[in-house]
Motif scaffolding. Structure first.
Motif, PDB file in Angstrom:
ATOM      1  N   LEU A 289       0.833  -1.206   0.000  1.00  0.00           N
ATOM      2  CA  LEU A 289       0.000   0.000   0.000  1.00  0.00           C
ATOM      3  C   LEU A 289       0.866   1.255   0.000  1.00  0.00           C
ATOM      4  CD1 LEU A 289      -2.820  -1.045   2.504  1.00  0.00           C
ATOM      5  CD2 LEU A 289      -2.985  -0.849   0.012  1.00  0.00           C
ATOM      6  N   HIS A 290       1.967   1.209   0.761  1.00  0.00           N
ATOM      7  CA  HIS A 290       2.871   2.358   0.807  1.00  0.00           C
ATOM      8  C   HIS A 290       3.487   2.604  -0.568  1.00  0.00           C
ATOM      9  CE1 HIS A 290       6.664   4.541   1.604  1.00  0.00           C
ATOM     10  NE2 HIS A 290       5.960   5.137   2.565  1.00  0.00           N
ATOM     11  N   GLU A 293       0.752   4.018  -2.968  1.00  0.00           N
ATOM     12  CA  GLU A 293       0.326   5.397  -2.686  1.00  0.00           C
ATOM     13  C   GLU A 293       1.446   6.409  -2.876  1.00  0.00           C
ATOM     14  OE1 GLU A 293      -1.069   5.038   1.275  1.00  0.00           O
ATOM     15  OE2 GLU A 293      -2.897   3.932   0.720  1.00  0.00           O
ATOM     16  N   ASN A 294       2.705   5.946  -2.863  1.00  0.00           N
ATOM     17  CA  ASN A 294       3.824   6.881  -2.902  1.00  0.00           C
ATOM     18  C   ASN A 294       4.739   6.678  -4.105  1.00  0.00           C
ATOM     19  OD1 ASN A 294       3.733   8.363  -0.077  1.00  0.00           O
ATOM     20  ND2 ASN A 294       3.307   6.186   0.323  1.00  0.00           N
TER      21      ASN A 294
END
Length: 386
Positions: A289-290, A293-294
């Protein structure tokens, strides 16, 4: 509709056999429960016909033929038990023994050695020939794989497993004639080659030339030390492979028996690596997820298998950033066992010995990696495998 294969009719030791065209003699013999002796032959590998232990006599042919490499033909008459066949097989075994380290009692393959089994079958107690085996240094510094060239019979099974099955080609033949050996490029240690320490070579080796590095004695010593608190974690696959070892129905799960046996052996606590897998899933999910999203590196690949990690590091180093930074379930549990567990159990971390029972030899290498520990201690002290 599948095309029917042409059938061939032959006799093996005067027993009528009917098999599809293209069948090798060694496979046709199995159909009538005749076990032709062999060493270099392996059902999962291409034909090598190196050892000639499978020599058989075919009516009308002047020379003996290799059963592993010869296809059947219509009307063929095969004999596997004539005097010339038996004398040839005994002579080949005696020649192999003359160039073989016969310290069987100290061999990891004792009672599980194909050469030993054949010598017993042919009632060969000693070779009767001068022993010409050359003393060579055991390549046993590797944390996963131990090699003993004095027990190699040059069958080529390990080479085929490494090249054809795994696609690595870390092993090959070197030299000619009686000087031929199985070795690595420039005789380098396995860990310095493209080897990923998967251990497939040790599975197909018929003798003790390539074996898993045995750490059983280290576990027994820890269990006998009253100052040590010994805990064990068990991988999910182990509870099935142990059932196979005791000839239970395929897929039988022996978790209860396994835990009971480990407790009787003296382990203070028995844990399930599935707990470590749960933690890994949470870590990898959070990391994914990190990255998503980044703008992190995608796709993200698992880092749970040390053999897979070794493969990427050695063969596709440009893909390392795609690997998850999370540790494997075994190593995550090991980290918890050397940090959180001592606090909860009230036991000094220096008194805790963590043992892992795994299905993979590469796990031994993973546990020994310097980044898999802290304060001079490894998170997982000992790895044994099935």
């Amino acid at each position: 509709m599948a095309e029917e294969r042409e059938l061939v009719h032959l006799t093996i030791n005067n027993i009528p056999v009917e098999v599809p065209k293209g069948t090798k003699i060694i496979d046709a013999a199995r159909k009538v429960h005749i076990n032709i002796p062999h060493l270099c032959y392996h059902p999962d590998q291409r034909v090598k016909a190196r050892c000639r232990i499978c020599s058989i006599e075919v009516t009308g042919n002047r020379r003996l033929m290799a059963a592993c490499a010869t296809e059947v033909w219509e009307g063929m008459e095969v004999h596997t038990d004539t005097q010339i066949v038996r004398d040839t097989q005994i002579a080949i075994l005696q020649l192999i023994l003359a160039n073989h380290n016969q310290d069987c009692l100290n061999c990891p393959r004792n009672h599980r050695c194909d050469l030993q089994e054949l010598c017993s079958r042919f009632n060969i107690g000693h070779t009767g020939l001068p022993i010409v085996v050359e003393s060579r240094e055991d390549a046993a510094n590797n944390p996963s794989i131990a090699r003993d060239p004095t027990k190699c019979i040059k069958c080529g099974r390990c080479i085929r497993a490494c090249k054809d099955v795994q696609g690595i080609e870390a092993l090959n033949f070197s030299g000619r004639s009686d000087k031929i050996t199985v070795t690595t490029a420039y005789n380098s240690p396995l860990e310095a080659t493209d080897c990923i320490l998967c251990g497939q070579c040790s599975l197909v080796c018929p003798t003790g030339a390539i074996t898993e590095k045995d750490d059983t004695q280290r576990v027994l010593d820890a269990l006998q030390d009253p100052k040590k608190h010994v805990i064990v974690q068990v991988a999910p696959a182990v509870r099935v492979s142990l059932g196979d070892e005791f000839h239970l129905p395929p897929g039988a799960i022996v978790t209860g028996q396994m835990v009971a046996a480990l407790k009787r052996l003296g382990f203070d606590r028995v844990f399930d690596t599935n707990f470590g897998a749960d933690l890994t899933i949470m870590e990898e999910g959070h990391e994914f997820l990190h990255r998503l999203e980044n703008g992190g590196t995608l796709p993200m690949m698992t880092s749970c298998s040390p053999g897979w990690v070794n493969y990427v590091e050695k063969h596709y180093s440009d893909c390392i950033d795609h690997l998850s930074t999370a540790k494997s379930p075994m190593q995550i549990f090991g980290a918890v066992a050397k940090t959180y567990y001592p606090e909860q159990a009230g036991i000094p971390v220096e008194d805790i010995v963590t043992v892992s029972v795994m299905p993979c030899t590469a796990k031994k290498f993973e546990a020994a990696r310097p980044e898999m520990g802290r304060d001079g201690r490894q998170d997982v002290d000992i790895v044994i495998t099935t």
